[in-house]
Scaffold this motif. Structure first.
Motif, PDB file in Angstrom:
ATOM      1  N   LEU A 173       0.794  -1.215   0.000  1.00  0.00           N
ATOM      2  CA  LEU A 173       0.000   0.000   0.000  1.00  0.00           C
ATOM      3  C   LEU A 173       0.827   1.266   0.000  1.00  0.00           C
ATOM      4  O   LEU A 173       0.539   2.207  -0.740  1.00  0.00           O
ATOM      5  CB  LEU A 173      -0.952  -0.029   1.211  1.00  0.00           C
ATOM      6  CG  LEU A 173      -1.937   1.139   1.327  1.00  0.00           C
ATOM      7  CD1 LEU A 173      -2.809   1.202   0.083  1.00  0.00           C
ATOM      8  CD2 LEU A 173      -2.774   1.019   2.582  1.00  0.00           C
ATOM      9  N   PRO A 174       1.926   1.324   0.827  1.00  0.00           N
ATOM     10  CA  PRO A 174       2.719   2.573   0.803  1.00  0.00           C
ATOM     11  C   PRO A 174       3.277   2.882  -0.571  1.00  0.00           C
ATOM     12  O   PRO A 174       3.449   4.042  -0.931  1.00  0.00           O
ATOM     13  CB  PRO A 174       3.829   2.284   1.813  1.00  0.00           C
ATOM     14  CG  PRO A 174       3.253   1.244   2.697  1.00  0.00           C
ATOM     15  CD  PRO A 174       2.384   0.402   1.826  1.00  0.00           C
ATOM     16  N   ILE A 175       3.596   1.839  -1.365  1.00  0.00           N
ATOM     17  CA  ILE A 175       4.177   2.087  -2.683  1.00  0.00           C
ATOM     18  C   ILE A 175       3.167   2.768  -3.581  1.00  0.00           C
ATOM     19  O   ILE A 175       3.448   3.771  -4.241  1.00  0.00           O
ATOM     20  CB  ILE A 175       4.638   0.755  -3.299  1.00  0.00           C
ATOM     21  CG1 ILE A 175       5.676   0.102  -2.384  1.00  0.00           C
ATOM     22  CG2 ILE A 175       5.194   0.979  -4.692  1.00  0.00           C
ATOM     23  CD1 ILE A 175       6.011  -1.304  -2.779  1.00  0.00           C
TER      24      ILE A 175
ATOM     25  N   THR B  22       6.364   2.341 -13.431  1.00  0.00           N
ATOM     26  CA  THR B  22       7.403   2.549 -12.407  1.00  0.00           C
ATOM     27  C   THR B  22       6.953   2.038 -11.046  1.00  0.00           C
ATOM     28  O   THR B  22       7.702   1.361 -10.331  1.00  0.00           O
ATOM     29  CB  THR B  22       7.759   4.038 -12.318  1.00  0.00           C
ATOM     30  OG1 THR B  22       8.153   4.505 -13.604  1.00  0.00           O
ATOM     31  CG2 THR B  22       8.875   4.271 -11.314  1.00  0.00           C
ATOM     32  N   SER B  23       5.732   2.358 -10.678  1.00  0.00           N
ATOM     33  CA  SER B  23       5.238   1.928  -9.364  1.00  0.00           C
ATOM     34  C   SER B  23       5.111   0.405  -9.299  1.00  0.00           C
ATOM     35  O   SER B  23       5.388  -0.212  -8.271  1.00  0.00           O
ATOM     36  CB  SER B  23       3.895   2.586  -9.069  1.00  0.00           C
ATOM     37  OG  SER B  23       2.941   2.239 -10.065  1.00  0.00           O
ATOM     38  N   SER B  24       4.715  -0.233 -10.390  1.00  0.00           N
ATOM     39  CA  SER B  24       4.634  -1.704 -10.425  1.00  0.00           C
ATOM     40  C   SER B  24       6.012  -2.328 -10.257  1.00  0.00           C
ATOM     41  O   SER B  24       6.188  -3.312  -9.539  1.00  0.00           O
ATOM     42  CB  SER B  24       4.004  -2.173 -11.737  1.00  0.00           C
ATOM     43  OG  SER B  24       2.697  -1.663 -11.878  1.00  0.00           O
ATOM     44  N   ALA B  25       7.001  -1.756 -10.936  1.00  0.00           N
ATOM     45  CA  ALA B  25       8.372  -2.265 -10.819  1.00  0.00           C
ATOM     46  C   ALA B  25       8.863  -2.141  -9.389  1.00  0.00           C
ATOM     47  O   ALA B  25       9.505  -3.048  -8.846  1.00  0.00           O
ATOM     48  CB  ALA B  25       9.293  -1.515 -11.785  1.00  0.00           C
ATOM     49  N   LEU B  26       8.576  -1.001  -8.761  1.00  0.00           N
ATOM     50  CA  LEU B  26       8.970  -0.814  -7.363  1.00  0.00           C
ATOM     51  C   LEU B  26       8.289  -1.843  -6.465  1.00  0.00           C
ATOM     52  O   LEU B  26       8.904  -2.383  -5.536  1.00  0.00           O
ATOM     53  CB  LEU B  26       8.612   0.605  -6.913  1.00  0.00           C
ATOM     54  CG  LEU B  26       9.490   1.739  -7.458  1.00  0.00           C
ATOM     55  CD1 LEU B  26       8.915   3.088  -7.064  1.00  0.00           C
ATOM     56  CD2 LEU B  26      10.920   1.604  -6.953  1.00  0.00           C
ATOM     57  N   GLY B  27       7.040  -2.141  -6.741  1.00  0.00           N
ATOM     58  CA  GLY B  27       6.332  -3.143  -5.949  1.00  0.00           C
ATOM     59  C   GLY B  27       6.949  -4.515  -6.072  1.00  0.00           C
ATOM     60  O   GLY B  27       7.112  -5.236  -5.086  1.00  0.00           O
ATOM     61  N   ILE B  28       7.314  -4.887  -7.293  1.00  0.00           N
ATOM     62  CA  ILE B  28       7.935  -6.201  -7.515  1.00  0.00           C
ATOM     63  C   ILE B  28       9.272  -6.283  -6.809  1.00  0.00           C
ATOM     64  O   ILE B  28       9.619  -7.295  -6.187  1.00  0.00           O
ATOM     65  CB  ILE B  28       8.091  -6.460  -9.024  1.00  0.00           C
ATOM     66  CG1 ILE B  28       6.705  -6.610  -9.670  1.00  0.00           C
ATOM     67  CG2 ILE B  28       8.933  -7.705  -9.276  1.00  0.00           C
ATOM     68  CD1 ILE B  28       6.742  -6.688 -11.173  1.00  0.00           C
ATOM     69  N   ILE B  29      10.054  -5.205  -6.882  1.00  0.00           N
ATOM     70  CA  ILE B  29      11.368  -5.195  -6.220  1.00  0.00           C
ATOM     71  C   ILE B  29      11.207  -5.332  -4.716  1.00  0.00           C
ATOM     72  O   ILE B  29      11.921  -6.114  -4.064  1.00  0.00           O
ATOM     73  CB  ILE B  29      12.125  -3.891  -6.580  1.00  0.00           C
ATOM     74  CG1 ILE B  29      12.496  -3.902  -8.066  1.00  0.00           C
ATOM     75  CG2 ILE B  29      13.367  -3.737  -5.715  1.00  0.00           C
ATOM     76  CD1 ILE B  29      13.061  -2.589  -8.563  1.00  0.00           C
ATOM     77  N   MET B  30      10.276  -4.616  -4.139  1.00  0.00           N
ATOM     78  CA  MET B  30      10.063  -4.680  -2.699  1.00  0.00           C
ATOM     79  C   MET B  30       9.596  -6.077  -2.283  1.00  0.00           C
ATOM     80  O   MET B  30      10.030  -6.614  -1.261  1.00  0.00           O
ATOM     81  CB  MET B  30       9.022  -3.634  -2.284  1.00  0.00           C
ATOM     82  CG  MET B  30       9.489  -2.190  -2.454  1.00  0.00           C
ATOM     83  SD  MET B  30      10.889  -1.801  -1.367  1.00  0.00           S
ATOM     84  CE  MET B  30      10.095  -1.890   0.225  1.00  0.00           C
TER      85      MET B  30
ATOM     86  N   CYS C 276      10.844 -11.488   0.106  1.00  0.00           N
ATOM     87  CA  CYS C 276      10.989 -12.944  -0.020  1.00  0.00           C
ATOM     88  C   CYS C 276      12.403 -13.390   0.341  1.00  0.00           C
ATOM     89  O   CYS C 276      12.598 -14.405   1.018  1.00  0.00           O
ATOM     90  CB  CYS C 276      10.649 -13.389  -1.439  1.00  0.00           C
ATOM     91  SG  CYS C 276       8.903 -13.190  -1.866  1.00  0.00           S
ATOM     92  N   CYS C 277      13.407 -12.661  -0.114  1.00  0.00           N
ATOM     93  CA  CYS C 277      14.802 -12.990   0.204  1.00  0.00           C
ATOM     94  C   CYS C 277      15.043 -12.933   1.702  1.00  0.00           C
ATOM     95  O   CYS C 277      15.726 -13.782   2.280  1.00  0.00           O
ATOM     96  CB  CYS C 277      15.745 -12.044  -0.527  1.00  0.00           C
ATOM     97  SG  CYS C 277      15.753 -12.273  -2.321  1.00  0.00           S
ATOM     98  N   TRP C 278      14.470 -11.947   2.347  1.00  0.00           N
ATOM     99  CA  TRP C 278      14.647 -11.797   3.789  1.00  0.00           C
ATOM    100  C   TRP C 278      14.027 -12.968   4.547  1.00  0.00           C
ATOM    101  O   TRP C 278      14.625 -13.511   5.470  1.00  0.00           O
ATOM    102  CB  TRP C 278      14.018 -10.478   4.230  1.00  0.00           C
ATOM    103  CG  TRP C 278      14.117 -10.233   5.712  1.00  0.00           C
ATOM    104  CD1 TRP C 278      15.202  -9.820   6.419  1.00  0.00           C
ATOM    105  CD2 TRP C 278      13.061 -10.408   6.672  1.00  0.00           C
ATOM    106  NE1 TRP C 278      14.893  -9.718   7.749  1.00  0.00           N
ATOM    107  CE2 TRP C 278      13.589 -10.073   7.936  1.00  0.00           C
ATOM    108  CE3 TRP C 278      11.731 -10.797   6.557  1.00  0.00           C
ATOM    109  CZ2 TRP C 278      12.824 -10.136   9.094  1.00  0.00           C
ATOM    110  CZ3 TRP C 278      10.960 -10.862   7.722  1.00  0.00           C
ATOM    111  CH2 TRP C 278      11.504 -10.525   8.962  1.00  0.00           C
TER     112      TRP C 278
END
Length: 442
Positions: free
Chosen positions: A10-12, A80-88, A93-95
């Motif tokens: 949501l914040p993204i 751009t916002s979708s890409a940021l969401g995928i990265i986050m 998941c890595c964490w």
């Protein structure tokens, strides 16, 4: 693995809303509030007003142009916002994965995981497949394969006691080196034991392959092997006559399952006292199926394998392998139980003598038989029972395979000699008579 809830994103998207609200371009004509108008300000000329009234499409064209500019800015912002969401989401998941791996590397977590896995195998029974164990799991359970945890030795390595929990122990058989033969035996044993299910066959819980080393995880048999009990430091002192007959009966049951109830039949090919394991109640189970083969015509000229003293003559001389080869080996084990002697013993010279060659002339002579019985059990059995067991042993070790009985016949001949409480049919009403003085020993 838990997936991050949608609210985390949501914040993204919320951060993009201010951008979207400012995305609209400045209007071509600024709107100026009324107080800001100059007193001298003159409205549009009547001609312009008339043209505007007569040309309503001009305003529509301006509105479409504004909408087109909004689309041009909105699409890149959404991307751009979708890409940021995928990265986050990927970072999250890595964490989570790192936290999980960190947790699994803890020895306490490893033991807990092992207990759950092994308890599942115990409770669900026949249908549970063999598990693949992590090397770190076995390392922790055996205390880094400490020498003090060694409970036995095999042809290619040691057997370790593994503690997965305070209330559950297992045996880990470590196989090192040995080349292609060892690898083939390992694969053969895993394949067979994953399919064999019988109370007198050792239970395979799982296996592990770590670099060039292979491991088998089996149920732990607290009293070790029959060989250790008979020929180890105790010299058979814990094995009474009735317990020895119980071990013989249960060994025969295991072989009968292989020969009569498996399809195709299985020939153990390496039956010996070291491959008969005993639990805390001296229940016997067959182990070490690396050399086992399925019965068939293709086994007539199979590669010679086995242990000296237990190998049947026809297999040793002609390479002919049948279920009767296991019956011969069983006869040798039965002689070990009777006399407490090893299958092959060194003489005073450099020559060796087999227990079969030494015992056969005396087994058929009732006057000599009591004198060759293991001194530990010499006064424990009924004389008639001794003669019957000796007769079974003589039949099993006949040089000609066709003269040997089927293992089913051996099984039925032993049942009346084992007490009911030990799994047989014998009802003990009085103490067994002595069979003679303690004359000659080994």
């Amino acid at each position: 693995m838990k997936v991050a809830p949608p609210l985390l994103l949501l914040p993204i998207w919320a951060s993009c809303f201010p951008l979207l609200s400012n995305a609209r371009p400045e209007p071509l004509f600024s709107t100026i509030s009324a107080p800001a108008l100059s007193p001298e300000y003159k409205p549009t000329s009547p001609v312009s007003a008339t043209m505007a009234a007569l040309s309503p499409g001009v305003e529509d064209e301006r509105a479409q142009e504004h909408h087109h500019l909004d689309k041009k800015l909105l699409i890149p912002l959404i991307f751009t916002s979708s890409a940021l969401g995928i990265i986050m989401l990927s970072l999250l998941c890595c964490w989570v994965c790192r936290r999980k791996n960190s947790k699994n590397s803890d020895p306490k977590s490893i033991r807990s995981s092992a207990l759950g896995k092994l308890n599942s195998l115990k409770t669900t029974g026949k249908k549970v497949p063999v598990s693949v164990f992590d090397y770190q799991l076995l390392e922790a359970a055996t205390n880094n394969f400490r020498e003090s945890n060694v409970v036995g030795e095999g042809g290619f390595g040691c057997i370790y006691k593994a503690r997965f929990d305070e209330n559950f122990l297992a045996a880990v058989k470590r196989l090192e080196g040995g080349g292609q033969d060892a690898e083939k035996e390992f694969e053969n044993e895993v394949d067979l034991l994953s399919r064999l299910r019988h109370s007198n066959i050792i239970s395979l819980l799982g296996y592990c392959i770590h670099a060039e080393t292979r491991f088998l995880v089996c149920e732990l048999m607290q009293n070790g092997s029959l060989e250790t009990q008979l020929h180890g430091p105790s010299h058979g002192s814990a094995l009474t006559w009735h317990i020895r007959m119980k071990i013989a009966l249960e060994t025969a049951k295991g072989l009968e399952y292989l020969h009569e109830h498996c399809n195709p039949p299985v020939i153990h090919r390496d039956l010996k006292s070291s491959n008969i394991l005993l639990d805390s109640n001296f229940n016997a189970k067959l182990s070490d199926f690396g050399l086992a083969v399925t019965s068939g015509a293709q086994n007539k000229n199979i590669k010679l394998s086995g242990t000296l003293g237990y190998v049947a003559p026809e297999y040793l001389l002609d390479g002919k392998l049948t279920e009767k080869s296991d019956v011969y080996a069983f006869g040798v084990v039965l002689l070990e139980l009777l006399m407490g002697r090893k299958p092959v013993e060194k003489m005073e010279s450099t020559e060796c003598q087999s227990i079969v060659t030494w015992a056969l002339p005396q087994l058929t002579d009732r006057s000599k038989l009591p004198n060759i019985v293991d001194p530990v059990i010499r006064n424990m059995m009924d004389l008639k029972h001794l003669y019957q067991v000796a007769a079974v042993a003589v039949l099993c070790v006949q040089p000609e395979p066709s003269y040997r009985p089927l293992i089913t016949d051996v099984l039925h001949s032993l049942i009346p000699l084992v007490p009911v409480e030990l799994g047989g049919a014998l009802r003990i009403t009085e103490s067994a008579p002595s069979i003679g003085p303690n004359s000659s020993s080994h």
